[in-house]
Design a protein around this motif. Structure first.
Motif, short mmCIF file in Angstrom:
data_model
loop_
_atom_site.label_atom_id
_atom_site.label_comp_id
_atom_site.label_asym_id
_atom_site.label_seq_id
_atom_site.Cartn_x
_atom_site.Cartn_y
_atom_site.Cartn_z
N ILE A 13 -16.03 -1.04 -2.54
CA ILE A 13 -16.03 0.03 -1.54
C ILE A 13 -17.47 0.34 -1.14
O ILE A 13 -18.36 0.48 -1.99
CB ILE A 13 -15.33 1.28 -2.10
N VAL A 14 -17.71 0.46 0.16
CA VAL A 14 -19.06 0.67 0.69
C VAL A 14 -19.35 2.17 0.74
O VAL A 14 -18.75 2.90 1.53
CB VAL A 14 -19.21 0.03 2.08
N ARG A 15 -20.30 2.64 -0.07
CA ARG A 15 -20.60 4.07 -0.20
C ARG A 15 -21.91 4.41 0.52
O ARG A 15 -22.82 4.99 -0.06
CB ARG A 15 -20.71 4.45 -1.67
N ARG A 16 -22.02 4.11 1.76
CA ARG A 16 -23.26 4.37 2.48
C ARG A 16 -23.40 5.85 2.79
O ARG A 16 -22.47 6.52 3.22
CB ARG A 16 -23.29 3.57 3.77
N MET A 17 -24.61 6.33 2.57
CA MET A 17 -24.96 7.70 2.92
C MET A 17 -25.56 7.72 4.32
O MET A 17 -26.12 6.73 4.79
CB MET A 17 -25.97 8.27 1.92
N SER A 18 -25.45 8.86 4.98
CA SER A 18 -26.03 9.00 6.31
C SER A 18 -26.19 10.47 6.61
O SER A 18 -25.76 11.34 5.83
CB SER A 18 -25.15 8.33 7.36
N ALA A 46 -14.30 12.14 6.59
CA ALA A 46 -14.93 12.11 5.26
C ALA A 46 -15.33 10.69 4.92
O ALA A 46 -14.48 9.78 4.93
CB ALA A 46 -13.96 12.64 4.22
N SER A 47 -16.60 10.46 4.64
CA SER A 47 -17.00 9.15 4.15
C SER A 47 -16.84 9.14 2.63
O SER A 47 -16.85 10.19 1.98
CB SER A 47 -18.44 8.83 4.53
N VAL A 48 -16.72 7.96 2.07
CA VAL A 48 -16.51 7.86 0.63
C VAL A 48 -17.70 8.44 -0.14
O VAL A 48 -17.56 8.91 -1.28
CB VAL A 48 -16.25 6.39 0.24
N SER A 49 -18.89 8.47 0.49
CA SER A 49 -20.08 9.01 -0.16
C SER A 49 -20.15 10.53 -0.08
O SER A 49 -21.08 11.13 -0.61
CB SER A 49 -21.34 8.41 0.47
N VAL A 588 -32.39 -3.07 10.96
CA VAL A 588 -31.89 -2.02 10.07
C VAL A 588 -31.86 -2.57 8.65
O VAL A 588 -31.25 -3.61 8.40
CB VAL A 588 -30.49 -1.55 10.48
N VAL A 589 -32.53 -1.87 7.75
CA VAL A 589 -32.61 -2.29 6.35
C VAL A 589 -32.07 -1.17 5.48
O VAL A 589 -32.46 -0.01 5.63
CB VAL A 589 -34.06 -2.64 5.95
N ARG A 590 -31.16 -1.53 4.57
CA ARG A 590 -30.59 -0.56 3.61
C ARG A 590 -30.83 -1.08 2.20
O ARG A 590 -29.96 -1.73 1.62
CB ARG A 590 -29.09 -0.41 3.85
N PRO A 591 -32.00 -0.81 1.63
CA PRO A 591 -32.25 -1.27 0.25
C PRO A 591 -31.29 -0.64 -0.76
O PRO A 591 -30.93 -1.26 -1.75
CB PRO A 591 -33.70 -0.88 0.02
N ILE A 592 -30.91 0.62 -0.48
CA ILE A 592 -29.89 1.31 -1.28
C ILE A 592 -29.00 2.07 -0.31
O ILE A 592 -29.37 2.29 0.85
CB ILE A 592 -30.52 2.28 -2.31
N ASP A 593 -27.83 2.50 -0.79
CA ASP A 593 -26.87 3.15 0.11
C ASP A 593 -27.39 4.47 0.66
O ASP A 593 -26.95 4.91 1.72
CB ASP A 593 -25.54 3.40 -0.62
N ALA A 594 -28.33 5.10 -0.03
CA ALA A 594 -28.82 6.40 0.41
C ALA A 594 -29.99 6.32 1.37
O ALA A 594 -30.42 7.33 1.92
CB ALA A 594 -29.23 7.24 -0.81
#
Length: 784
Positions: A13-18, A46-49, A588-594
């Motif tokens: 499951i993709v838990r990306r924050m934004s 609601a996002s999973v994060s 766009v770079v996402r080293p971590i979900d947050a």
């Protein structure tokens, strides 16, 4: 509301924050048509994060992400997938006061890693809308509409530090201020909500992107202020869908002062202060909806020094703005009849402000009708404007870039220096097929020469009538390596009110998504000869050859940790009169979900052989219009980083270095700018008749055989360098109550260089000294 999103591989499951309204990663949403009008709905996501998103949906499918209600959310991953629990106060919805309710309802899930969207009530991708196809929730009893009551006072402390200017008493290098204000949302009745703001502060709002404008026209900038953003899909009346022209443009409220005194040193406010603003919105059970806005801006004064003497003058009068929008639904929202009106009144008491209108009114009615189960749609809009004021203000309107009534080849309008009002009209009608695989539309729009919307609205130019057609064929099911495909064909032509054809052309574009989730698109445009009634700034119309344009774009799989987008375009003008090319990209770079980091460079290069330079009054009332070749380069890089410490605690960084340079050469005199043959439109000065004095940066141009210069003007070459940035820490410590810590920097300079090269400009950019602003804003929302 509780939603269980089943997933046989919960570890994937993709838990990306934004940021709020980011719609990133896996998410679920519920949308509620609590009016049961098949046109409007309230959507909660609601996002999973644990990030919340919310939208107010109007006109069946217009989504407004600026709506930020108060609600509560908890999410958790388990062995079955993940769970989202919503708690939505009834005060955040709007519905009629009756014993039993039927609500439209839709539940949606985004399965991110497969780019898959599922809905509870099936809706075809070919459908002409969204809300009218919701399912129904029946038998709701025992609830009553709740009057919303939210008051949010705020306190702002601000410090500005900038380079002091020697000898300037108004630029000492440091400024301090403390201010307070109030925002409120009050339910007058169950159907009517009042939004208030008193002395609003927008210090945390991001700066506008930098632009260079070589045209005669105004630039459009998006609204960024929260009070005016929320509900802006209600207070809108666009003239036609492919321009920004609108009866209401909220950035007219609180803009920069209109008058700048000529002096040695000036202390002038950068923006007009908004004393207060109020919005009243509502919709009743009979399908009648409305939105009203009232705003009052303060009279602004500037202090200045000239010849050692300090003086004060008014630079913007106190101004009152009123906006009203009304709509009535018929036949379950299939037919909508509406009207809108705006009024602007300026309290002008100073002669230097006589160039401004004292009064301006606009009004319009519109009709949207859907039939054959919404398969076909008809749209009609018609509107008028009236501006009034001193003879000087109406004269200024007649000779402004929107009209240029003084053109020598303007045979349907003349300048009248005795007028104290202008009345104009505009209208648009379109009809088309809006569902299925094959879509099409035909339309017509016009702006009369006297139309003026720029007191409360936005308008670029008048005096035109355009026809267009649009056709799209879409394949929405997978075929081979393609997930979906769209092909679009557009044709258009336009005339002015002298029946002169001013534009024509056509475009074909194709866009698709592949089964690996990459997207690709390509477009080709061919334009015929065009005529500009504005580019010579009041001179005769100038005719341009046509041209060919192409562009293509590639977008990689956004589900990956690293994704990119590439856009490239080029234009080739016939007769070699103009060329430009450019590219824009996004990494766009996402080293971590947050953490999300985005780099967006843009480069634009090109030349125009017929760029306007200046006009020179000659003997016997003749005017000579000087043209030149303008070579332009623009380099821009937008850097953005968003880090979510928690869903409610974020750090946002934005920075944009910007460099633009324009060099003029090959000066030429306009002869017959509207001539059929390109070579008859101007005569170029040979190098032997052009002289540049490097000491005073002045050009001298000589006619054949002249001993003295016939034309003298300052070197028009220029360089613009800017570096804008801000960093915002936003903590929503309880729902609706926010603490902002803000730093913003703005450095800009325009220079002239003998060595006008990119490296030289980049060095100057790095040496710029910035105006830095440090701000703390504390808000607390009281709820009832």
């Amino acid at each position: 509301v509780a939603i269980l999103a089943l997933d046989s591989e919960p570890e994937k499951i993709v838990r990306r924050m934004s940021r709020r309204d980011g719609f990133d990663g896996d998410y679920v949403s519920i949308s509620i048509d609590s009016y049961d009008d098949n046109r409007t709905a309230f959507s909660f996501t609601a996002s999973v994060s644990g990030v919340k998103s919310d939208e107010y949906i109007s006109n069946n499918m217009d989504f407004d992400e600026t709506w930020d209600p108060i609600w509560y959310l908890a999410t958790q991953i388990n062995e079955q997938g993940w769970v989202a629990e919503f708690r939505i106060p009834l005060s955040q919805l709007r519905f009629a006061d009756k014993e039993e309710h039927t609500w439209g309802i839709q539940v949606l899930r985004k399965f991110f890693r497969n780019d898959e969207r599922s809905v509870w009530q099936p809706i075809s991708q070919e459908a002409p809308g969204w809300v009218h196809l919701f399912g129904e929730l029946k038998g709701i009893r025992g609830i009553r509409p709740q009057k919303q009551f939210e008051v949010q006072p705020y306190l702002v402390a601000k410090k500005e530090k900038y380079p002091a200017e020697p000898g300037n008493p108004y630029l000492t290098g440091n400024d301090y201020s403390i201010s307070a204000g109030l925002d409120a949302k009050i339910g007058i009745t169950s159907d009517i909500t009042l939004d208030l703001t008193v002395n609003p502060d927008f210090g945390q709002v991001e700066a506008d992107p930098s632009q260079v404008n070589l045209t005669a026209f105004r630039l459009y900038f998006n609204e960024r202020r929260p009070f005016f953003l929320e509900g802006n899909n209600i207070l809108t009346f666009p003239i036609v869908g492919f321009t920004e022209d609108n009866l209401f443009y909220s950035r007219r409220i609180g803009g920069a002062p209109s008058f700048v005194p000529e002096a040695d040193f000036v202390d002038q406010p950068r923006n007009t202060s908004i004393l207060g603003a109020a919005k009243l919105t509502g919709k009743n059970s009979r399908g009648f909806s409305w939105g009203l806005l009232e705003s009052l801006t303060r009279e602004e004064k500037a202090t200045y020094r000239i010849n050692g003497e300090e003086k004060t003058t008014t630079v913007e009068p106190m101004t009152h703005f009123s906006v009203g929008r009304f709509q009535q639904d018929f036949k379950e929202g299939k037919t909508v009849v509406g009207a809108m009106a705006t009024s602007t009144h300026r309290y002008i008491n100073d002669s230097q402000l006589d160039f401004l209108h004292t009064d301006a009114q606009t009004g319009g009615v519109d009709l949207t009708h859907n039939f054959k189960d919404r398969k076909y749609g008809l749209t009609f809009r018609t509107l008028f404007s009236r501006v009034a004021g001193s003879e000087a203000s109406i004269y200024a309107s007649q000779v402004s870039s929107e009209r240029f009534f003084q053109r020598p080849d303007n045979y349907h309008k003349d300048v009248d220096t005795t007028r104290n009002s202008l009345v104009g009209t505009a209208s648009t009608v379109s009809f088309g097929k809006q569902s299925g695989n094959f879509l099409w539309e035909i339309g017509n729009t016009y702006n009369s020469p006297e139309l003026d919307l720029n007191d409360a609205g936005f308008m670029v130019q008048t005096d035109f009538l355009f026809h267009w057609f649009f056709a799209q064929y879409r394949i929405l099911k997978p075929v081979g390596i393609f997930r979906w495909q769209r092909m679009v064909l557009v044709g258009y032509q336009g005339f002015d009110f002298d029946a002169v054809r001013i534009d024509r052309g056509g475009e074909f574009n194709y866009i698709t998504q592949l089964t690996n989730f990459w997207k690709f698109g390509v477009a080709f445009n061919s334009s015929g000869e065009s005529v500009s009634n504005a580019d010579l700034r009041g001179g005769p119309a100038i005719r341009y050859p046509g041209g060919l344009n192409y562009r293509y774009w590639i977008e990689s799989n956004e589900q990956k940790k690293i994704a990119f987008e590439w856009n490239h375009w080029a234009y080739h003008g016939f007769e070699g009169y103009r060329q430009n090319m450019g590219f824009s990209s996004s990494l766009v770079v996402r080293p971590i979900d947050a953490l999300r980091v985005t780099l967006s460079p843009t480069v634009i290069m090109g030349f125009n052989e017929m760029q306007y330079v200046d006009a020179f009054d000659r003997t016997a009332g003749e005017t000579t219009y000087m043209l030149a070749r303008a070579d332009q380069e623009i380099y821009r890089m937008s850097v953005r980083a968003n880090y979510n410490i928690t869903p409610n605690l974020t750090i946002e960084l934005w920075a944009q270095p910007f460099i633009a340079k324009v060099e003029y050469s090959r000066f030429k005199k306009a002869l017959e700018p509207g001539a059929t043959l390109f070579e008859h439109r101007f005569a170029e000065f040979p190098d032997s008749q052009v002289s540049l004095n490097p000491l005073n940066q002045t050009y001298y141009l000589y006619e054949q055989g002249s001993q003295l210069p016939d034309y003298t003007f300052r070197d028009p070459d220029f360089n613009t360098m800017e570096f804008r940035s801000n960093c915002v820490l936003r903590w929503e410590y309880i729902p609706g109550s926010i603490l902002f810590l803000v730093w913003s920097g703005n450095a800009a300079v325009s220079t002239f260089h003998d060595q006008n090269d990119f490296i030289h400009l980049a060095d100057d950019l790095l040496n710029l000294r910035s105006r830095n602003t440090f701000l703390i804003k504390y808000t607390y929302r009281f709820l009832r």
